[in-house]
Write a protein that holds these residues in place. Sequence first.
Motif, PDB file in Angstrom:
ATOM      1  N   ALA A  20      -0.444  -3.339   7.553  1.00  0.00           N
ATOM      2  CA  ALA A  20      -0.181  -2.694   8.848  1.00  0.00           C
ATOM      3  C   ALA A  20       0.982  -1.718   8.750  1.00  0.00           C
ATOM      4  CB  ALA A  20       0.103  -3.742   9.917  1.00  0.00           C
ATOM      5  N   ILE A  21       1.901  -1.957   7.810  1.00  0.00           N
ATOM      6  CA  ILE A  21       3.106  -1.108   7.751  1.00  0.00           C
ATOM      7  C   ILE A  21       2.753   0.367   7.521  1.00  0.00           C
ATOM      8  CG2 ILE A  21       5.221  -0.641   6.446  1.00  0.00           C
ATOM      9  CD1 ILE A  21       5.539  -3.701   6.183  1.00  0.00           C
ATOM     10  N   PRO A  22       1.999   0.710   6.462  1.00  0.00           N
ATOM     11  CA  PRO A  22       1.678   2.140   6.290  1.00  0.00           C
ATOM     12  C   PRO A  22       0.805   2.691   7.410  1.00  0.00           C
ATOM     13  CG  PRO A  22       0.542   0.788   4.643  1.00  0.00           C
ATOM     14  CD  PRO A  22       1.518  -0.099   5.327  1.00  0.00           C
TER      15      PRO A  22
ATOM     16  N   MET B 122      -1.311  10.951   2.294  1.00  0.00           N
ATOM     17  CA  MET B 122      -1.232   9.498   2.267  1.00  0.00           C
ATOM     18  C   MET B 122      -1.459   8.926   3.667  1.00  0.00           C
ATOM     19  SD  MET B 122      -0.527   8.255  -0.742  1.00  0.00           S
ATOM     20  CE  MET B 122       0.416   6.747  -0.538  1.00  0.00           C
ATOM     21  N   ASP B 123      -0.764   9.507   4.650  1.00  0.00           N
ATOM     22  CA  ASP B 123      -0.908   9.014   6.021  1.00  0.00           C
ATOM     23  C   ASP B 123      -2.358   9.126   6.475  1.00  0.00           C
ATOM     24  OD1 ASP B 123       1.659   8.307   6.214  1.00  0.00           O
ATOM     25  OD2 ASP B 123       2.307   9.960   7.508  1.00  0.00           O
TER      26      ASP B 123
ATOM     27  N   LEU C 167      -8.796   4.866   6.258  1.00  0.00           N
ATOM     28  CA  LEU C 167      -9.195   3.571   5.707  1.00  0.00           C
ATOM     29  C   LEU C 167      -9.187   2.484   6.773  1.00  0.00           C
ATOM     30  CD1 LEU C 167      -7.561   3.280   2.162  1.00  0.00           C
ATOM     31  CD2 LEU C 167      -9.993   3.197   2.773  1.00  0.00           C
ATOM     32  N   ALA C 168      -8.114   2.452   7.562  1.00  0.00           N
ATOM     33  CA  ALA C 168      -8.010   1.429   8.598  1.00  0.00           C
ATOM     34  C   ALA C 168      -9.133   1.584   9.607  1.00  0.00           C
ATOM     35  CB  ALA C 168      -6.651   1.514   9.295  1.00  0.00           C
ATOM     36  N   ALA C 169      -9.396   2.839  10.010  1.00  0.00           N
ATOM     37  CA  ALA C 169     -10.455   3.075  10.990  1.00  0.00           C
ATOM     38  C   ALA C 169     -11.807   2.657  10.426  1.00  0.00           C
ATOM     39  CB  ALA C 169     -10.470   4.548  11.392  1.00  0.00           C
ATOM     40  N   LEU C 170     -12.049   2.988   9.149  1.00  0.00           N
ATOM     41  CA  LEU C 170     -13.323   2.606   8.532  1.00  0.00           C
ATOM     42  C   LEU C 170     -13.459   1.095   8.474  1.00  0.00           C
ATOM     43  CD1 LEU C 170     -13.856   5.065   5.535  1.00  0.00           C
ATOM     44  CD2 LEU C 170     -15.216   4.841   7.633  1.00  0.00           C
TER      45      LEU C 170
END
Lengths: 509, 232
Positions: free
Chosen positions: A65-67, A281-282, A288-291
Amino acid sequence: MAPRPLAVSAALIAAGLVLALVLGPVAAVLARAGGWGTLGPGDWQALRFTLWQSLLSAAFSVSLAIPVARALARRRFPGRGLLISLLGAPFILPTIVAVLGLIAVFGQNGMVNGALRGLGLSGFSIYGLHGVVLAHVFFNLPLAVRLLLQGWLAIPAERFRLSASLGLSPFAMFRTLELPMLLRIAPGAFAVIFVICLSSFAVALTLGGGPRATTVELAIYQAVRFEFDLGRAALLSVIQLGLALLAGLVALRLGTGGGFGSGLDRIVTRWDGRTGVPRLMDAAWVVLAALFLLTPLGMVVARGLPGLAQLGTGSWEAAWNSLTVALASTLLCLAWALPLSTRWGEWVGLVGIAVSPLVLGTGLFLIVRPFANPLSLALPVTTLVNALVALPFALRILRPEAEAVRADYARLAMALGMSPLAWLRLVLLPRLRRPLGFAAGLTAALSIGDLGVIALFADPERATLPLQVYRLMGSYQMEAAAGAALLLLIFSFGAFWLCDRGGRTHADT
Amino acid sequence: MLILEALRYTEGDYSLSADLTLAPGRRVAIIGPSGAGKSTLLDLIAGFLAPRAGRLLWQGQGITTTPPDRRPVAMLFQENNLFPHLSLARNLGLALRPGGGRLSTEEAQKVEQALDRVGLGGLSARKPGALSGGQQSRAALARVLLQARPILALDEPFAALGPALKAQMLDLVQEVASELGALVLLVSHDPQDARRFAEETVLVADGVAHAPVETQALFNAPPEALRAYLGQ
C-alpha cells in the motif's frame, strides 16, 4: 439539560439487548468449553496458521500500500477520484464473489496460470496459504491504501513547499516528511488488518482447508458441522475470543481513525518526483493496483452473465432468503443504532465487533439447542448476528450527526414540549436521512454478502445466496456459481446504492 | 410577578446568583460582559438549567422544577429557532400541536394569521432555507405569537442581522409583546439595544444578576460594574 426519560430508557433497552446477545453466547461458550486435552495437534496447527497468515496478509497489504498511496497522493490523473472511491468497494464486496473472481484470475484455469503455462513455466495452485493471503491482500490492500493516503494528505502543503525551497533531495524529503508519518500510521494499519484477518472464515473456507490451511474459525465450523464435537468447538471459540480480544486491544492502542474516505480527493502540490523515472514508477504502481482490484471483478461479471440464465430454483430461493435476511437485519441494526447513537452507546456497539460472528454463532447454537433444532433457526440467527456485526459501523456513521441534531434542536423541542414520538418522526429521522441511508446501505450490503453464521447453521433446505454460491462451487457447477455470484454482486452493490441514494435525494440541509 | 428568590446556580468555578422581581408586561434588557451569565440567567428562567438553590415564582406559583414547555415562557434562541426541513406552516403548527398531529382548519388559519402579522403572509409553504435571515427571525417571532406565553425570552436572536434590520425586529417584538401583554427579557451585549428597547435593565456582572433599574437612570449614572463594561 433535563434528561429525556423515554430516550434514556430506549437506549438502556437497546444496550441491554446488545450486551445480552453478545455476552450470553460468550458465557455459553465458556461454560461448554472442554478441557485443553480435547484439542488435537490439528487445532494447534490451526492456531499457528491463523497467526501466520494474518501476519503475512497484514505485512503484504501494508507494504504494497505504501507505494500505491504515495502515487495516489502526489499524482493527478483522469479517473483518480473514481479509483479512490473504488478503494471503498471491497468493504461491501461479498467475500465469496471476490474469491470466485480471484479463482478466475489466479486459479488453476485462470488467466495468470494460463499465461505462465504459455511461457512454458509451471503454474501454481491458489488453494492453501498463498490463496488465503492473496484474498486477504485483495480485501485489505485498499483499506491500507486509504489509511496511508489519509496520512499523506494530512502532511501540510507548507512542509512540501518548504522542502522544495530548501532543495531537499528525494531521500532527505522522505526521511523528514514521509517516514515520520509512515511510522505513525503504518503500525496502526498493520494491526487493524492483522485483527481483521484473524477472524477470517469465508476466505479460509473457500481457499484454505486441510490440515495445513485451516484457521481457528474454520476449525470451529468443522468441529460443529462435521465432527459434532461441541465441547471442542466451544474451546476453540474461547481461543478465538482471546486472540481477537488481545489483538483488538493492541489495534485500539495503535488505533488510526479509519473513517470512510471522505476528503481523500485533495491533491497536495509537490515539487519532487517530476522527472521521468519516479513518474513512471508511480504510474506502474497505480496501474498494477487497479488491475489487481478490478480484473477479478471484471471476470465475475464476464463469467457470470452466461451463468445468470442457468440459475435454478435453489438459487432464486436463496436470493429471496438473502434479501429478507438483509432487510430484517438492516431494520434491526438501525433500531439498535438510533437510541445508541451517543458516546457510551458507541462503546456498547463495539462489543459486538470484538466477538467474531462464528463465536457468536457457536454460542447461540449451544443456547438454542436444548429448546429447538438450531438448523431450523438458521435465518433468524443469521439476521441477528448480521445486525450485531454491522452495528459498530452504523454507529460510527450515525453518532456524530445524531449528536449534532440533539445539540442544535433539543432545546427547541423541549421549549415546544414535543412528544418523544414527534421528535423521532419530525426531527431526528428527517435530519438523519443521509447518514441513515448510508448506514442502511452498508448494513444491507454486509448482510447480503455474509458467509459466516449461515454456514454453521444451514441445512440443505435453507441457504442464503453466498452459501448457495459456495455449494455450487463445491459441486463443481462453476457456471451456475458464476451466475449466482454475479447476482449476489448486483444485490449487494444495488442495495447499498439504493439505500444511500434514498438518503440523499430530497434530503434538506 | 416573576420572582427569582435567592436563586443560585453553580458549575465548577462559575456561579451566578439572582434575587430580583420582574413585573408582567415590562420590557427588560439583560446586559453585561460576555461570560457573565446573561444566557445562563435566561436558561434558568426558561427551565433549561436547574438552580442549585433558591426558588422561581410566577404569579405566586412555584415553577422551579417545571419542565420548559410547561413554563409561562416562550423562547427565541441565538440560532436554530426553526426546523430547516419543515415548512413554515409545519414549524409554526408545532406550537399548537407539539405531538406533531394534523392541525384543524381553525388552527391552520391561526398559523396563517400569525404569519400575516409578521409580514410573511402567503409564505407558509416555504422552508426556512428559502427565506432571508430577517424573514427567518420574523417566522420565529410568529411562532412565539402562537405560543402566546406571558413571558418572552430572547437570547440575542437578532445578533446576526444588520443594524437596520435588527431595529426593525426589535420594533416588531415590541408590538407583538404588547399585543400579548408579555414580559420581554432581551439578552444583548449591545447597550444600544437596551436604550432603544427596554424600560428596565438587569445588569449581570461578577456572578450577580442585579435587580432591574430603569434603563435611562442606569445609563445616566452607571454603577462601577457597568462603567467597566462600557469602557468609561
